[in-house]
Motif scaffolding. Structure first.
Motif, short mmCIF file in Angstrom:
data_model
loop_
_atom_site.label_atom_id
_atom_site.label_comp_id
_atom_site.label_asym_id
_atom_site.label_seq_id
_atom_site.Cartn_x
_atom_site.Cartn_y
_atom_site.Cartn_z
N MET A 1 7.36 42.64 -50.23
CA MET A 1 6.08 42.61 -50.96
C MET A 1 4.93 42.68 -49.96
N LEU A 2 3.88 43.47 -50.32
CA LEU A 2 2.74 43.62 -49.44
C LEU A 2 1.95 42.33 -49.37
N ALA A 3 1.42 42.08 -48.20
CA ALA A 3 0.60 40.88 -48.02
C ALA A 3 -0.69 40.99 -48.79
N SER A 4 -1.20 39.88 -49.26
CA SER A 4 -2.46 39.84 -50.00
C SER A 4 -3.44 38.97 -49.22
N PRO A 5 -4.71 39.38 -49.14
CA PRO A 5 -5.68 38.62 -48.34
C PRO A 5 -5.96 37.23 -48.90
N ASP A 6 -5.69 37.00 -50.19
CA ASP A 6 -5.96 35.69 -50.77
C ASP A 6 -4.68 34.89 -51.00
N LYS A 7 -3.59 35.31 -50.36
CA LYS A 7 -2.32 34.60 -50.50
C LYS A 7 -1.72 34.31 -49.14
N ILE A 8 -0.81 33.34 -49.12
CA ILE A 8 -0.10 33.00 -47.90
C ILE A 8 1.36 33.42 -48.03
N SER A 9 2.06 33.47 -46.93
CA SER A 9 3.47 33.84 -46.95
C SER A 9 4.33 32.59 -47.17
N VAL A 10 5.59 32.81 -47.53
CA VAL A 10 6.53 31.69 -47.67
C VAL A 10 6.67 30.97 -46.33
N ARG A 11 6.65 31.72 -45.26
CA ARG A 11 6.73 31.10 -43.92
C ARG A 11 5.59 30.12 -43.71
N GLN A 12 4.37 30.51 -44.07
CA GLN A 12 3.23 29.61 -43.92
C GLN A 12 3.35 28.42 -44.87
N ALA A 13 3.88 28.66 -46.07
CA ALA A 13 4.06 27.57 -47.03
C ALA A 13 5.07 26.55 -46.50
N VAL A 14 6.14 27.03 -45.88
CA VAL A 14 7.14 26.12 -45.31
C VAL A 14 6.55 25.34 -44.14
N ILE A 139 -6.78 28.04 -49.53
CA ILE A 139 -5.45 27.78 -48.98
C ILE A 139 -5.12 28.72 -47.82
N VAL A 140 -5.68 29.92 -47.82
CA VAL A 140 -5.38 30.87 -46.75
C VAL A 140 -5.90 30.36 -45.41
N ASN A 141 -7.16 29.95 -45.38
CA ASN A 141 -7.73 29.43 -44.14
C ASN A 141 -7.04 28.15 -43.69
N LEU A 142 -6.73 27.29 -44.66
CA LEU A 142 -6.03 26.05 -44.33
C LEU A 142 -4.66 26.34 -43.74
N ALA A 143 -3.92 27.27 -44.35
CA ALA A 143 -2.57 27.60 -43.88
C ALA A 143 -2.61 28.21 -42.48
N ARG A 144 -3.59 29.05 -42.21
CA ARG A 144 -3.70 29.67 -40.89
C ARG A 144 -4.02 28.63 -39.82
N THR A 145 -4.90 27.69 -40.16
CA THR A 145 -5.24 26.64 -39.20
C THR A 145 -4.04 25.76 -38.90
N VAL A 146 -3.34 25.35 -39.96
CA VAL A 146 -2.17 24.50 -39.79
C VAL A 146 -1.06 25.25 -39.05
N GLU A 147 -0.91 26.54 -39.34
CA GLU A 147 0.12 27.33 -38.67
C GLU A 147 -0.10 27.35 -37.15
N PHE A 148 -1.34 27.48 -36.74
CA PHE A 148 -1.65 27.50 -35.30
C PHE A 148 -1.40 26.13 -34.67
N LEU A 149 -1.91 25.08 -35.32
CA LEU A 149 -1.78 23.73 -34.75
C LEU A 149 -0.37 23.18 -34.86
N PHE A 150 0.41 23.72 -35.79
CA PHE A 150 1.79 23.25 -35.99
C PHE A 150 2.62 23.42 -34.72
N PHE A 151 2.44 24.52 -34.04
CA PHE A 151 3.23 24.77 -32.83
C PHE A 151 2.79 23.85 -31.69
#
Length: 362
Positions: A1-14, A139-151
């Motif tokens: 499925m194509l990425a959507s600018p207002d959605k997050i991926s399952v990877r980011q959700a996990v 949620i997109v901005n939140l997920a991107r921020t958390v994804e970076f800090l998660f590592f």
């Protein structure tokens, strides 16, 4: 499925899920597991993995045909509109209670460890102000921020674990015998109450792309959970022993402070407190967003961002009424939050799938 600018991926959700479970796991599990199992507690996560894997497969099955839906829509579709809304009201009430609980835990953690003379309201206002702007950003901005800090969080956690190994005593972890099997099986109860937050993530499932990958990233998340929780329990029980861990208010923080005994490292606990602020910020932000998502689905609203302010205000005031002190918060977590989480996060998805298959709705 194509990425959507207002959605997050399952990877980011996990990744969001893995981050939010870190806060209650660090706060609750070491003491509870040490009390239940003793020195064999570091093996406890192994006994929770099979049930959690079942939950992953259940979520994959629920969204096999409904890739654009969220969990709120599935409850209404499977149970019917009125019963489905009734279930959503239960989730809404409980999530608002948990939101206030985690705001209070954040406050108590600072009061008991670093700044005991500071007003509790200061910490609550500070974290909720940051959370407010994070949730308003979407949620997109939140997920991107958390994804970076998660590592960074993961690297810090592993580094602190490795530094703590010098203080781990084998006698605190061994021997382990067959008599420990039954107590270890009982530990699945608190683990699954926290790991069950995987279910809650899908209340904003309409904002998640590629749900066909739930199983793939869910399995990867399971491995991460297993390893991180084993390290957490080795680091706490292994350093001080299960009898002392049962009586410590913040076992993990105390275990980290033991690293300062090394001659070349001092005040390393500030690193632990920094990433603890990060995971608290994440769980409060995600739970606030979950409440907004359920309200949006429950009342069929096109947009519910204007609810952010009143919900944050509720969390602020309710956090002072949920318990007088840290001991009452822990009692609430042990005797009320854990069983309710099991019901809503583990049992309800099974019921939803069974009824959905019978009615051919999923």
């Amino acid at each position: 499925m194509l990425a959507s600018p207002d959605k997050i991926s399952v990877r980011q959700a996990v990744i969001l899920f893995l981050t939010i479970v870190a806060s209650p796991a660090i706060q609750i599990l070491p003491r509870l597991i040490a009390e239940t199992v003793g020195r064999a507690g570091w093996l406890a996560p192994l006994f929770s993995v099979p049930s959690f894997l079942c939950l992953v497969f259940i979520m994959q099955a629920l969204f096999k045909k409904e890739k654009e839906a969220n969990l709120s829509e599935l409850f209404r579709k499977v149970f019917g509109n009125i019963p489905g809304k009734g279930v959503l009201v239960l989730y809404l009430i409980w999530l608002m209670i948990l939101l206030g609980l985690y705001v209070r835990y954040f406050t108590e953690r600072f009061l008991s460890s670093l700044l005991p003379d500071t007003s509790p309201a200061f910490f609550s206002i500070t974290i909720l102000a940051v959370v407010f702007y994070a949730v308003r950003g979407g949620i997109v901005n939140l997920a991107r921020t958390v994804e970076f800090l998660f590592f960074i969080f993961t690297a810090s956690f592993i580094s602190l674990f490795l530094l703590s190994t010098a203080n781990v005593k084998v006698i605190n972890l061994l021997p382990v015998s067959h008599y420990d099997i039954l107590p270890l099986m009982k530990t699945a109860y608190p683990f699954l109450a926290i790991w069950g937050y995987f279910t809650l993530i899908f209340f904003f499932g309409d904002k998640i792309n590629d749900k066909e990958n739930i199983r793939k990233f869910g399995l990867q998340g399971t491995v991460y959970l297993l390893l991180i929780n084993i390290m957490l329990l080795i680091q706490t029980i292994g350093v001080y022993g299960h009898t002392l861990i049962q009586r410590l208010p913040l076992p993990y923080f105390v275990a980290i402070k033991s690293i300062s005994l090394l001659q070349t490292i001092e005040r390393i606990e500030s690193i632990a407190m920094a990433f603890w602020v990060f995971v608290d910020f994440t769980i409060i932000s995600v739970f606030l967003y979950l409440v907004i998502s359920i309200i949006k689905s429950l009342f069929s609203l096109s947009e519910a961002k204007n609810m952010t302010s009143p919900i944050a205000l509720f969390a602020f005031f309710f956090s002072f009424y949920i318990g007088k002190d840290r001991l009452e918060l822990e009692h609430f977590s042990y005797y009320i939050a854990i069983p309710v989480n099991i019901l809503l996060c583990m049992v309800m998805p099974v019921l939803l799938l069974v009824v959905g298959k019978i009615r051919k709705k999923v």
